[in-house]
Design a protein around this motif. Structure first.
Motif, PDB file in Angstrom:
ATOM      1  N   MET A 299       0.861  -1.309   0.009  1.00 22.31           N
ATOM      2  CA  MET A 299       0.057   0.033   0.031  1.00 22.31           C
ATOM      3  C   MET A 299       0.759   1.240  -0.056  1.00 22.31           C
ATOM      4  O   MET A 299       0.497   2.318  -0.464  1.00 22.31           O
ATOM      5  CB  MET A 299      -0.996   0.102   1.283  1.00 22.31           C
ATOM      6  N   ARG A 300       1.988   1.144   0.727  1.00 23.02           N
ATOM      7  CA  ARG A 300       2.863   2.359   0.718  1.00 23.02           C
ATOM      8  C   ARG A 300       3.387   2.674  -0.832  1.00 23.02           C
ATOM      9  O   ARG A 300       3.339   3.859  -1.342  1.00 23.02           O
ATOM     10  CB  ARG A 300       4.170   1.788   1.594  1.00 23.02           C
ATOM     11  N   ASP A 301       3.494   1.580  -1.557  1.00 28.56           N
ATOM     12  CA  ASP A 301       3.855   1.814  -3.013  1.00 28.56           C
ATOM     13  C   ASP A 301       2.819   2.229  -3.610  1.00 28.56           C
ATOM     14  O   ASP A 301       3.108   3.177  -4.687  1.00 28.56           O
ATOM     15  CB  ASP A 301       4.190   0.472  -3.675  1.00 28.56           C
ATOM     16  N   ALA A 302       1.451   1.931  -3.330  1.00 30.56           N
ATOM     17  CA  ALA A 302       0.495   2.232  -4.237  1.00 30.56           C
ATOM     18  C   ALA A 302       0.081   3.572  -3.873  1.00 30.56           C
ATOM     19  O   ALA A 302      -0.309   4.675  -4.667  1.00 30.56           O
ATOM     20  CB  ALA A 302      -0.603   1.672  -3.780  1.00 30.56           C
ATOM     21  N   TYR A 303       0.365   4.071  -2.517  1.00 31.58           N
ATOM     22  CA  TYR A 303      -0.087   5.596  -2.369  1.00 31.58           C
ATOM     23  C   TYR A 303       0.747   6.578  -2.820  1.00 31.58           C
ATOM     24  O   TYR A 303       0.681   7.848  -3.259  1.00 31.58           O
ATOM     25  CB  TYR A 303      -0.036   5.894  -0.808  1.00 31.58           C
ATOM     26  N   ARG A 304       2.083   6.301  -3.462  1.00 31.26           N
ATOM     27  CA  ARG A 304       2.937   6.941  -4.112  1.00 31.26           C
ATOM     28  C   ARG A 304       2.604   7.225  -5.494  1.00 31.26           C
ATOM     29  O   ARG A 304       2.880   8.123  -6.078  1.00 31.26           O
ATOM     30  CB  ARG A 304       4.231   6.476  -4.158  1.00 31.26           C
ATOM     31  N   ARG A 305       1.835   6.381  -5.984  1.00 33.47           N
ATOM     32  CA  ARG A 305       1.162   6.289  -7.293  1.00 33.47           C
ATOM     33  C   ARG A 305      -0.339   6.953  -7.628  1.00 33.47           C
ATOM     34  O   ARG A 305      -0.268   7.393  -8.722  1.00 33.47           O
ATOM     35  CB  ARG A 305       1.363   4.851  -7.937  1.00 33.47           C
ATOM     36  N   ILE A 306      -0.922   6.687  -6.689  1.00 32.27           N
ATOM     37  CA  ILE A 306      -2.316   7.352  -6.919  1.00 32.27           C
ATOM     38  C   ILE A 306      -2.452   8.605  -6.851  1.00 32.27           C
ATOM     39  O   ILE A 306      -1.912   9.503  -6.160  1.00 32.27           O
ATOM     40  CB  ILE A 306      -3.339   6.775  -5.864  1.00 32.27           C
ATOM     41  N   ARG A 307      -3.525   9.413  -7.699  1.00 32.73           N
ATOM     42  CA  ARG A 307      -3.816  10.682  -7.687  1.00 32.73           C
ATOM     43  C   ARG A 307      -5.397  10.560  -7.850  1.00 32.73           C
ATOM     44  O   ARG A 307      -5.838   9.937  -8.645  1.00 32.73           O
ATOM     45  CB  ARG A 307      -3.424  11.431  -8.668  1.00 32.73           C
ATOM     46  N   ILE A 308      -5.935  11.505  -6.760  1.00 35.26           N
ATOM     47  CA  ILE A 308      -7.362  11.649  -7.362  1.00 35.26           C
ATOM     48  C   ILE A 308      -7.820  12.832  -7.995  1.00 35.26           C
ATOM     49  O   ILE A 308      -7.252  13.948  -7.585  1.00 35.26           O
ATOM     50  CB  ILE A 308      -8.226  11.877  -5.756  1.00 35.26           C
TER      51      ILE A 308
END
Length: 187
Positions: free
Chosen positions: A141-150
């Motif tokens: 999830m740490r990697d995911a939060y680096r990539r996501i943009r709302i």
């Protein structure tokens, strides 16, 4: 008076402060085979992951996985079906929706689709198919939060499935909060 004395003793016995660890120096989870980790976990959750075979389309994979389905809505295709209200999705049997990224550590898929005005489709459909580009499978999830943009549309959520709960009378209920079946297709 006794309150102040108690608080003073607590303050006097307080342990010394310690520095927080540098989280950037800590080793985080890394999977040698992210797909295997994702597929194993989603199977434990009642869902399934698959990779398309060569020359196989998403629709062919869905037809093989969910034969004899009813109403199908495919948001991955140009000119897909639109809804004039969130209630229009009440009878959808299979929904195929794009996922932006997937997380191996918890089998969650980030969904943030600007052209789907009514997100009720994700939760009203009986069978949810999430289509994710294989390079967008991350370890944590740490990697995911680096990539996501709302983006401007302001909606995004992690979906993992299938939906189930067993908190009421210790009975397992499938589809309580969303789709009864989940399939993640990596393309």
């Amino acid at each position: 008076m006794s309150r102040d004395a108690i608080l003073a003793r607590i303050r006097a016995a307080r342990p010394p402060e310690s520095a927080l660890p540098d989280i950037h120096a800590l080793p985080f989870v890394h999977y040698d085979d992210r797909y295997a980790a994702f597929a194993g976990l989603i199977a434990n959750l009642g869902g399934q992951a698959l990779q398309l075979a060569e020359n196989q389309t998403v629709r062919q994979a869905v037809a093989a996985h969910f034969p004899n389905h009813g109403r199908l809505v495919d948001l991955t295709q140009a000119g897909h079906e639109e809804a004039d209200s969130p209630h229009a999705w009440h009878d959808v049997d299979v929904a195929i929706v794009p996922g932006q990224l997937a997380v191996a550590e918890n089998a969650a898929v980030w969904v943030s689709t600007p052209h789907n005005r009514y997100r009720s489709l994700y939760f009203l459909t009986q069978k949810l198919v999430l289509v994710v580009p294989r390079p967008q499978l991350v370890d944590t999830m740490r990697d995911a939060y680096r990539r996501i943009r709302i983006e401007e549309h302001g909606f995004g959520c992690f979906i993992s499935g299938s939906s189930r709960t067993a908190d009421i009378e210790q009975s397992l209920v499938m589809g309580a909060h969303g789709a009864m079946a989940a399939l993640v297709v990596f393309v």
